[in-house]
Design a protein around this motif. Structure first.
Motif, PDB file in Angstrom:
ATOM      1  N   LEU A 246      41.678 -24.506   3.858  1.00 14.05           N
ATOM      2  CA  LEU A 246      43.020 -25.304   3.598  1.00 14.05           C
ATOM      3  C   LEU A 246      42.016 -24.857   2.029  1.00 14.05           C
ATOM      4  O   LEU A 246      42.715 -24.482   0.611  1.00 14.05           O
ATOM      5  N   PHE A 247      40.805 -26.015   1.731  1.00 13.83           N
ATOM      6  CA  PHE A 247      40.310 -25.342   0.496  1.00 13.83           C
ATOM      7  C   PHE A 247      40.222 -23.975   0.090  1.00 13.83           C
ATOM      8  O   PHE A 247      40.101 -23.713  -0.819  1.00 13.83           O
ATOM      9  N   ASN A 248      39.658 -23.108   1.257  1.00 17.87           N
ATOM     10  CA  ASN A 248      39.077 -21.526   1.115  1.00 17.87           C
ATOM     11  C   ASN A 248      41.219 -20.598   0.363  1.00 17.87           C
ATOM     12  O   ASN A 248      41.153 -20.162  -1.179  1.00 17.87           O
ATOM     13  N   LEU A 249      42.008 -20.857   0.837  1.00 23.87           N
ATOM     14  CA  LEU A 249      44.082 -21.437   0.496  1.00 23.87           C
ATOM     15  C   LEU A 249      44.082 -21.299  -1.219  1.00 23.87           C
ATOM     16  O   LEU A 249      44.326 -20.905  -1.414  1.00 23.87           O
ATOM     17  N   VAL A 250      43.418 -22.348  -0.865  1.00 22.98           N
ATOM     18  CA  VAL A 250      44.048 -22.945  -1.876  1.00 22.98           C
ATOM     19  C   VAL A 250      43.263 -22.327  -3.131  1.00 22.98           C
ATOM     20  O   VAL A 250      43.587 -22.146  -4.821  1.00 22.98           O
ATOM     21  N   LYS A 251      41.894 -22.332  -3.497  1.00 23.56           N
ATOM     22  CA  LYS A 251      40.976 -21.401  -4.215  1.00 23.56           C
ATOM     23  C   LYS A 251      41.287 -19.869  -4.286  1.00 23.56           C
ATOM     24  O   LYS A 251      41.175 -19.637  -5.570  1.00 23.56           O
ATOM     25  N   GLU A 252      42.020 -19.494  -3.387  1.00 22.81           N
ATOM     26  CA  GLU A 252      42.636 -18.171  -3.729  1.00 22.81           C
ATOM     27  C   GLU A 252      43.937 -17.760  -4.113  1.00 22.81           C
ATOM     28  O   GLU A 252      44.167 -16.753  -5.050  1.00 22.81           O
ATOM     29  N   VAL A 253      44.967 -18.829  -4.193  1.00 21.24           N
ATOM     30  CA  VAL A 253      45.713 -18.659  -4.646  1.00 21.24           C
ATOM     31  C   VAL A 253      45.886 -19.205  -5.947  1.00 21.24           C
ATOM     32  O   VAL A 253      46.339 -18.432  -7.325  1.00 21.24           O
ATOM     33  N   VAL A 254      45.303 -20.187  -6.578  1.00 22.45           N
ATOM     34  CA  VAL A 254      44.188 -20.493  -8.196  1.00 22.45           C
ATOM     35  C   VAL A 254      43.545 -19.120  -8.617  1.00 22.45           C
ATOM     36  O   VAL A 254      44.114 -18.752  -9.609  1.00 22.45           O
ATOM     37  N   LYS A 255      42.938 -18.941  -8.155  1.00 21.61           N
ATOM     38  CA  LYS A 255      42.304 -17.340  -8.398  1.00 21.61           C
ATOM     39  C   LYS A 255      42.937 -16.360  -9.013  1.00 21.61           C
ATOM     40  O   LYS A 255      43.469 -15.909  -9.436  1.00 21.61           O
ATOM     41  N   ILE A 256      44.748 -16.285  -7.912  1.00 23.65           N
ATOM     42  CA  ILE A 256      44.879 -15.341  -7.962  1.00 23.65           C
ATOM     43  C   ILE A 256      46.241 -15.784  -8.846  1.00 23.65           C
ATOM     44  O   ILE A 256      46.714 -14.347  -9.772  1.00 23.65           O
ATOM     45  N   THR A 257      46.360 -16.505  -9.000  1.00 22.29           N
ATOM     46  CA  THR A 257      47.634 -17.058 -10.279  1.00 22.29           C
ATOM     47  C   THR A 257      46.395 -16.836 -11.854  1.00 22.29           C
ATOM     48  O   THR A 257      47.966 -16.551 -12.863  1.00 22.29           O
ATOM     49  N   GLU A 258      45.667 -17.396 -11.677  1.00 23.16           N
ATOM     50  CA  GLU A 258      44.969 -16.918 -13.259  1.00 23.16           C
ATOM     51  C   GLU A 258      44.857 -15.845 -13.276  1.00 23.16           C
ATOM     52  O   GLU A 258      44.644 -15.546 -14.522  1.00 23.16           O
ATOM     53  N   GLU A 259      44.290 -15.027 -12.131  1.00 19.05           N
ATOM     54  CA  GLU A 259      44.408 -13.558 -12.751  1.00 19.05           C
ATOM     55  C   GLU A 259      46.015 -12.735 -13.187  1.00 19.05           C
ATOM     56  O   GLU A 259      45.491 -12.227 -13.916  1.00 19.05           O
ATOM     57  N   GLY A 260      46.686 -13.308 -12.723  1.00 17.61           N
ATOM     58  CA  GLY A 260      48.436 -12.878 -13.443  1.00 17.61           C
ATOM     59  C   GLY A 260      48.806 -13.378 -14.475  1.00 17.61           C
ATOM     60  O   GLY A 260      49.629 -13.008 -14.900  1.00 17.61           O
ATOM     61  N   GLY A 261      47.609 -14.941 -14.953  1.00 12.43           N
ATOM     62  CA  GLY A 261      48.079 -15.000 -16.329  1.00 12.43           C
ATOM     63  C   GLY A 261      49.691 -16.620 -15.907  1.00 12.43           C
ATOM     64  O   GLY A 261      49.780 -16.424 -16.888  1.00 12.43           O
ATOM     65  N   LEU A 262      49.741 -16.105 -14.393  1.00 15.14           N
ATOM     66  CA  LEU A 262      50.444 -17.778 -13.834  1.00 15.14           C
ATOM     67  C   LEU A 262      50.193 -18.866 -14.088  1.00 15.14           C
ATOM     68  O   LEU A 262      50.758 -19.597 -14.973  1.00 15.14           O
ATOM     69  N   VAL A 263      49.043 -19.397 -13.492  1.00 14.49           N
ATOM     70  CA  VAL A 263      48.062 -20.825 -13.989  1.00 14.49           C
ATOM     71  C   VAL A 263      47.206 -21.030 -15.100  1.00 14.49           C
ATOM     72  O   VAL A 263      46.530 -19.847 -14.469  1.00 14.49           O
ATOM     73  N   THR A 264      47.472 -21.102 -15.817  1.00 17.62           N
ATOM     74  CA  THR A 264      45.939 -21.937 -16.389  1.00 17.62           C
ATOM     75  C   THR A 264      45.123 -22.702 -15.683  1.00 17.62           C
ATOM     76  O   THR A 264      45.764 -24.070 -16.516  1.00 17.62           O
ATOM     77  N   VAL A 265      44.303 -23.111 -15.464  1.00 17.83           N
ATOM     78  CA  VAL A 265      43.816 -24.158 -14.673  1.00 17.83           C
ATOM     79  C   VAL A 265      42.329 -24.940 -16.242  1.00 17.83           C
ATOM     80  O   VAL A 265      42.325 -23.786 -16.267  1.00 17.83           O
ATOM     81  N   PRO A 266      42.728 -26.028 -16.580  1.00 15.50           N
ATOM     82  CA  PRO A 266      41.795 -26.199 -17.550  1.00 15.50           C
ATOM     83  C   PRO A 266      40.101 -26.913 -16.896  1.00 15.50           C
ATOM     84  O   PRO A 266      39.662 -26.836 -15.639  1.00 15.50           O
ATOM     85  N   GLU A 267      39.558 -26.189 -17.863  1.00 15.75           N
ATOM     86  CA  GLU A 267      37.779 -26.493 -17.335  1.00 15.75           C
ATOM     87  C   GLU A 267      37.570 -27.792 -17.553  1.00 15.75           C
ATOM     88  O   GLU A 267      38.267 -28.564 -18.548  1.00 15.75           O
ATOM     89  N   GLU A 268      36.621 -28.288 -16.854  1.00 10.86           N
ATOM     90  CA  GLU A 268      36.536 -29.894 -17.174  1.00 10.86           C
ATOM     91  C   GLU A 268      35.293 -30.135 -18.152  1.00 10.86           C
ATOM     92  O   GLU A 268      34.487 -28.683 -18.335  1.00 10.86           O
ATOM     93  N   PRO A 269      35.178 -30.458 -19.010  1.00 13.84           N
ATOM     94  CA  PRO A 269      34.100 -30.396 -20.082  1.00 13.84           C
ATOM     95  C   PRO A 269      31.765 -30.076 -19.837  1.00 13.84           C
ATOM     96  O   PRO A 269      32.276 -30.715 -18.682  1.00 13.84           O
ATOM     97  N   GLY A 270      31.677 -29.193 -19.875  1.00 12.00           N
ATOM     98  CA  GLY A 270      30.557 -28.036 -19.315  1.00 12.00           C
ATOM     99  C   GLY A 270      30.037 -28.119 -18.446  1.00 12.00           C
ATOM    100  O   GLY A 270      30.150 -27.669 -17.739  1.00 12.00           O
TER     101      GLY A 270
END
Length: 77
Positions: free
Chosen positions: A47-71
């Protein structure tokens, strides 16, 4: 019923060679069977790997931007 929804259902009914009522009944029956479907079993790691892959795909496609934690850089996620 909204006109646009009715139009979509009428188009689907024509494609399936059935009446509007039969199309609606078929879709309702199908939605009830979805509730009875066997859930997909996944390990936490899968499940973790699936979510990680979905986030990666959406970030690359510009669909979702995941904010970075400070530092934290993207490589540390």
């Amino acid at each position: 019923m909204p006109a646009a929804l009715k139009g979509e259902l009428e188009n689907a009914a024509r494609e399936h060679n059935r009446s509007l009522t039969a199309e609606i009944v078929s879709r309702l029956e199908a939605s009830l069977h979805l509730d009875e479907a066997t859930p997909i079993k996944m390990t936490r790691k899968e499940l973790f790997n699936l979510v990680k892959e979905v986030v990666k795909i959406t970030e690359e496609g510009g669909l979702v931007t995941v904010p970075e934690e400070p530092g934290q850089s993207k490589n540390q996620r």
